[in-house]
Design a protein around this motif. Sequence first.
Motif, short mmCIF file in Angstrom:
data_model
loop_
_atom_site.label_atom_id
_atom_site.label_comp_id
_atom_site.label_asym_id
_atom_site.label_seq_id
_atom_site.Cartn_x
_atom_site.Cartn_y
_atom_site.Cartn_z
N UNK A 266 1.63 9.17 -10.72
CA UNK A 266 2.19 7.82 -10.57
C UNK A 266 2.93 7.67 -9.25
N UNK A 267 3.62 8.73 -8.81
CA UNK A 267 4.38 8.66 -7.56
C UNK A 267 3.46 8.51 -6.36
N UNK A 268 2.35 9.23 -6.33
CA UNK A 268 1.44 9.17 -5.19
C UNK A 268 0.81 7.79 -5.04
N UNK A 269 0.50 7.12 -6.15
CA UNK A 269 -0.07 5.78 -6.07
C UNK A 269 -1.36 5.73 -5.27
N UNK A 270 -2.24 6.70 -5.47
CA UNK A 270 -3.47 6.77 -4.68
C UNK A 270 -4.42 5.61 -4.93
N UNK A 283 -2.07 11.41 0.88
CA UNK A 283 -0.70 10.98 1.10
C UNK A 283 0.26 12.16 1.04
N UNK A 284 1.31 12.06 1.83
CA UNK A 284 2.39 13.03 1.78
C UNK A 284 3.56 12.49 0.96
N UNK A 285 3.70 11.16 0.93
CA UNK A 285 4.77 10.47 0.21
C UNK A 285 4.14 9.39 -0.67
N UNK A 286 4.94 8.64 -1.42
CA UNK A 286 4.38 7.56 -2.23
C UNK A 286 3.86 6.38 -1.42
N UNK A 287 3.83 6.49 -0.11
CA UNK A 287 3.28 5.47 0.77
C UNK A 287 2.32 6.15 1.75
N UNK A 288 1.55 5.37 2.47
CA UNK A 288 0.59 5.93 3.42
C UNK A 288 1.30 6.35 4.71
N UNK A 289 0.70 7.29 5.42
CA UNK A 289 1.25 7.75 6.68
C UNK A 289 2.08 9.01 6.51
N UNK A 291 5.05 9.49 8.14
CA UNK A 291 6.46 9.25 8.41
C UNK A 291 7.20 8.70 7.22
N UNK A 292 8.51 8.56 7.38
CA UNK A 292 9.37 8.02 6.33
C UNK A 292 9.93 6.65 6.73
N UNK A 293 9.40 6.08 7.82
CA UNK A 293 9.83 4.76 8.28
C UNK A 293 8.71 3.75 8.13
N UNK A 294 9.10 2.50 7.94
CA UNK A 294 8.13 1.42 7.74
C UNK A 294 7.41 1.10 9.05
N UNK A 295 6.11 0.82 8.93
CA UNK A 295 5.35 0.37 10.10
C UNK A 295 5.04 -1.12 10.01
N UNK A 296 5.63 -1.80 9.01
CA UNK A 296 5.42 -3.24 8.88
C UNK A 296 6.19 -3.98 9.98
N UNK A 341 5.81 0.76 -8.67
CA UNK A 341 6.95 1.54 -9.13
C UNK A 341 7.97 1.70 -8.01
N UNK A 342 9.24 1.52 -8.35
CA UNK A 342 10.31 1.61 -7.37
C UNK A 342 10.90 3.02 -7.33
N UNK A 343 11.26 3.45 -6.13
CA UNK A 343 12.03 4.68 -5.92
C UNK A 343 11.39 5.92 -6.54
N UNK A 344 10.08 6.05 -6.36
CA UNK A 344 9.43 7.29 -6.78
C UNK A 344 9.67 8.41 -5.76
N UNK A 345 10.35 8.07 -4.69
CA UNK A 345 10.84 9.06 -3.72
C UNK A 345 12.27 8.67 -3.39
N UNK A 346 13.18 9.63 -3.44
CA UNK A 346 14.56 9.34 -3.08
C UNK A 346 15.34 8.66 -4.18
#
Length: 517
Positions: A266-270, A283-289, A291-296, A341-346
């Motif tokens: 669930x955390x990976x959200x593939x 994926x390395x985190x629950x988002x793509x990329x 890094x841990x910063x937004x690219x939006x 899902x919110x906050x599946x990391x941190x």
Amino acid sequence: MRRVIPVVVALSSVVLLGACSKLSKSGKNKDLSPKTGVAYNDPNNGGLHINRKVKETPGPGLVAIEGGTFVMGGSLNEDLGYAHDNLKRRVTVASFYIDQTEVSNADWLEYLHWIAQNFPDDGKLYYDALPDSLVWRHPLSYNEPYVNLYLRHPSFQDYPVVGVSWEQATAYCQWRTDRVNENILRNSGVLVDYKTRSERQATGNDAFNTDIYLNGQLKGDGIDGPNMPTDNKPGAQAGAKRTIRMEDGILKQPYRLPTEAEWEYAALGLIGNTVQGNIENSRTYPWSGLGVRSDKRKTQGRMLANFKITSGNNMGVAGDLNDGGDITVPVTSYAPNDFGLYNMAGNVNEWVNDVYRQLSFEDFEDFNPFRGNVFMDNQYENADGRVLAKDKYGRPIKVPAKAARKQTWEELQAAKGGEATTTSTYAYDARGFEDEETQELYGKTSLVNNKSRVYKGGSWNDRAYWLNPATRRHMQQDESDAMTGFRCAMTMVGNVFGPTSKGKSSGRAKTSKGSPH
């Protein structure tokens, strides 16, 4: 945002119950058995109740997660601790439900309030349910204000509850199951409504428990509501009513902690990276990329989770804060992952159901992998009458399973009579694999035993490495800290995403309208 009582679920129950009652009164139903041709729901031929109108929906607060295959441990591209405890293996996770957010302080206060209201004289029950607020204390930190304020101050009501052990989280899941099902039955009139129950000053002596109710042990004057379904059983008096059964499909499955595999999946959200059955990017985190910063464009450069950026930097520089969280943050902070899902990391680490073993990747099933302890059964107070034994809080008493399979009738009768049989004395250890904790070694050569439970996800006080869903740590199930909370899950009955369902998933999973936040 505040919690919404799951009226939608309750109303759907009214419709189902109305249908049950209507069928019972008329004795007519065109729904026939495809194997015998005999009509279902007909009191004249036995009254077998088959409900074809049930539509599976998530319980309050839950999101439906479409299952599938993934490489467990696959997102971990470096093992900084050289633990080698989550090596890559392909598994399949069945579709399930999981909370959209972590359980908040307000959620926990609701739990404490119910205990105080229903068991006002039981100080132990209330005390045992209290989070350990002293987890905020540190010898070289001034965190004392959080000891008294974090749980109860309104400003922290939507922050994740912390200081709860695995055992407390499991107890909350059990309590939540009963409250959700009780709410369904009271709002639909199968049980007396809350006002009627309150007026007769009912307390925990008749507290609702799902298992006890389904076993027919919770009924009678002052309990039964006006909308109970008609009893189709042969020989039943005209107009006789009955309690709800599991076959009616009205009550919800138990809330529980997610398994480690479910949580990681669930955390990976593939699902957000999948095109026609192929995963385009890992994926390395629950988002793509990477890094841990937004690219939006609007949020470019902002942190995507609440974690400890560097030593001494919990939230960024005043005037232009980075992740903005010195400690925890509200449970709906930051963007959700592709499952919604919110906050599946941190924010906080989260308890999962599994017992920790370093070599879990060696001994595992590739379908719904889970490492637990022994199987548990209900204890019977009267086995012949199938009356479940209850504790003083009205909950069924659980005992370890005695057999690896269904016993024969003769074996069962022999066990009742106290006669020695191979199954009545057999210590069934299918989950534990005979690996009982070794007391003479515990605390000397290893801190791992049968009470070691896995937690995942990283917290406000962890570095980015722990935000990877494949990382895993363990803590004793009766311990807690200021960095660990939890969210609940629920088994999906049937499969709303299966081949018989109409249409395809849109990528973002469906959310219950009873979501608490």
